[in-house]
Design an enzyme around this catalytic site. Sequence first.
Site, PDB file in Angstrom:
ATOM      1  N   SER A  75      -1.275 -13.316   0.901  1.00 42.30           N
ATOM      2  CA  SER A  75       0.141 -13.539   1.123  1.00 42.30           C
ATOM      3  C   SER A  75       1.021 -12.649   0.243  1.00 42.30           C
ATOM      4  O   SER A  75       1.009 -11.438   0.369  1.00 42.30           O
ATOM      5  CB  SER A  75       0.401 -15.033   0.895  1.00 42.30           C
ATOM      6  N   ASP A 127       0.581   1.674  -0.237  1.00 33.42           N
ATOM      7  CA  ASP A 127       1.185   2.526   0.787  1.00 33.42           C
ATOM      8  C   ASP A 127       2.115   3.579   0.197  1.00 33.42           C
ATOM      9  O   ASP A 127       2.272   4.668   0.758  1.00 33.42           O
ATOM     10  CB  ASP A 127       1.963   1.678   1.798  1.00 33.42           C
ATOM     11  N   LYS A 173      -3.591 -12.489   4.994  1.00 37.45           N
ATOM     12  CA  LYS A 173      -2.601 -13.465   5.429  1.00 37.45           C
ATOM     13  C   LYS A 173      -1.249 -12.775   5.551  1.00 37.45           C
ATOM     14  O   LYS A 173      -0.625 -12.435   4.568  1.00 37.45           O
ATOM     15  CB  LYS A 173      -2.553 -14.608   4.425  1.00 37.45           C
TER      16      LYS A 173
END
Length: 542
Positions: free
Chosen positions: A303, A314, A328
Site C-alpha cells: 500500500s 520510477d 496492493k
Amino acid sequence: MSEYKNTKYQIRLPLILAIGLAGGIFIGATFSESSPVQNDLNKDIQKFKEVLTLVDRNYVDEVNTSDLVEDAISHMLNKLDPHSYYISAKDKVAANEDLQGNFEGIGIEFNIFKDTIVVVTPLSGGPSESLGIMSGDQIIAIDDKNVAGVGFTNRDVQKHLKGPKGSEVKVTIKRKNKKSPIDFEIIRDKIPQYSVDASYMIDDEKGYIKISRFAATTYEEFRVAMIKLKGEGMTKLILDLQGNGGGYMNHAINIADEFISGDKKIVYTLGKETRYNSQANGQRKGLFEEGELIVLVNEGSASASEIVTGALQDNDRALVVGRRSFGKGLVQAPMDLSDGSEMRLTISRYYTPSGRSIQKPYDDMDDYSGDLIARYKHGEFFSADSIQFNDSLKYETLSGRAVYGGGGIMPDYFVPLDTSANSTYLNKLFISNSIQEFTFKYVNDNKKMLEGMDYKDYFNDFKVTKQMRDELASIGKGNGVKPDLNDMKKNQALFDLHIRAQIARQIWDNEGFYPIFNQTNEVLQQAVKLFDQAEKLDRSKL
C-alpha cells in the site's frame, strides 16, 4: 489534502519464515458526501427489505435483524474486492486507533508472565508514570475485580485499561518489597504511538530509519529523525519499509517528496468517478534530495509503502533492495453510515509515476488470500528467477530502466530469505513469553549496572553467560517449553543476540534494540554493501 487510510488484513506463514507480514495493508481516502442512491437500485433495495421483513415476521426462531443486516453488508462488500469492507459502530474506534498516532488509556507497556499482568514500563508522559507506577509492578485487580491467575489475555487487558480520555479506572498493584497492595485511581489520557520505530547511524556516514506504518504522526516523526541523523553526519540513508503494511497516503507522498527534487510525479489515482482522480507531484525542497538512498522492502511491504517505493524507483532516486512487495494498489474511501458504522469502499486505483498499477490480480479471492504462501512454496522468497513478469506490463523509469506492473514492486537487487539462522526452540521460547520474562527479570535484577553503562560499551562488550542461558531454559520449562539444550548450543550466537537485543530495549528503547536485532536482518546486511550500486543510478533526468 485528503487522508488515505489502511485497515487490517493478515496472512500468516509458518514460524520458520520469521517475517513480519502485512498487518494493515489497506489505504483509503476521505472525500465529500456520497452520491445519492440511483433510481435503478430501488428495485433491489425493495427486494432486500421484503426478504428481511418476511424473515423477521415468519422465521421459526427469534432473529436479530440488525446482525443479519451487518452480515449481509459484510458479505456484499467481500464480493467486490479483497479490500472493501464494513466496520460496525462498536469496532470503529479500535479500527482507526492504530493510525491516529495515539490511543487513550493509562499509559503502560505490559506483558503477561505466569498469568499475571506485569508493568514492563510506564510510558513517558502518561498518567501511570505521573502517579508513580513502576516497572515490575503486578496488576492484580482492575476496578476491584481480580485479574491475576484468571486467564487474562492481552486483548482482555486492553479492553479494561483502554478508555476515553478523562475516564477513571482503579488499578490495584502488588509491588516488590511492599507487604500490602497499592490502589491507584488513574485518569485516562491520550498516549502517543510512534510509527518511526528506529533511527540511528550505522557508521560515520550511513543512517538508518525504520517506519512501521504510515500513521497521522509519521511524517513529523520522519522529519525529526532525518534532522537528527543529518546532524550526526549522515550522507547516505537506508529507509526500511519491510513489513510496513501502509496507512495514510498523504504521509507517504510527503515522505517521498523529501527525497525527490522539483515537481516530479509521485503517484496518481484513477477511479470510475472523476472526483476520485488525483495526481501528486513534488512540492517542496526536501531534506535529502541528493544523498545516496536505499529502500528496503519485502512481501509484507504494502500500500503506502509501495507508493513511496514506486515513486523513488520510477524516478531513479533510490536503489530498491529486498524481495517483491505485497502488491496492493487499490484505494479505499471511509464512508460513515447513519448508525455510526463505517464502510470502506474501493473507489480508485493508484499508479506509480511510470504508469504501473502494482495491484496483484484478485479474480479468485482464495488465490489472493493465499498469495504469500504460494510465493513461499513456489520458491520466490529464495530465488528471483522464479518470478515471471508479463512483457505487456513493462514500463520504464526516468532513465529508461525496465520495471513491471501487475503485482507488487520488484526490487532492483533481490535478497533471498535466510532461514539458516532459525531455531525451533527459540521460537517456542518467544511464543511462550519466556524470552520476555527472562530478560525482564534480568533487567530488574541488574538495573543499576545496566543503566550505568554507555550503550556503545554494552553493544561492544556485553556478553550473555551460560548461567543466563540456563536460567532462560529453566523459565521456559516452567512455561511448558521442554528444554532443547542441543538446539541452544548449536544456535548459541542467535540466542545470545536476541537476549542482548531484548535487554537493550528495556534500557535504551528501540534505539538500543534495533542496532543489535538488525544483525539478523539479511536485507539490511546486504544493503549496507550496495551503496556503490546506488551511486550508479542514472540521475541525469533528476
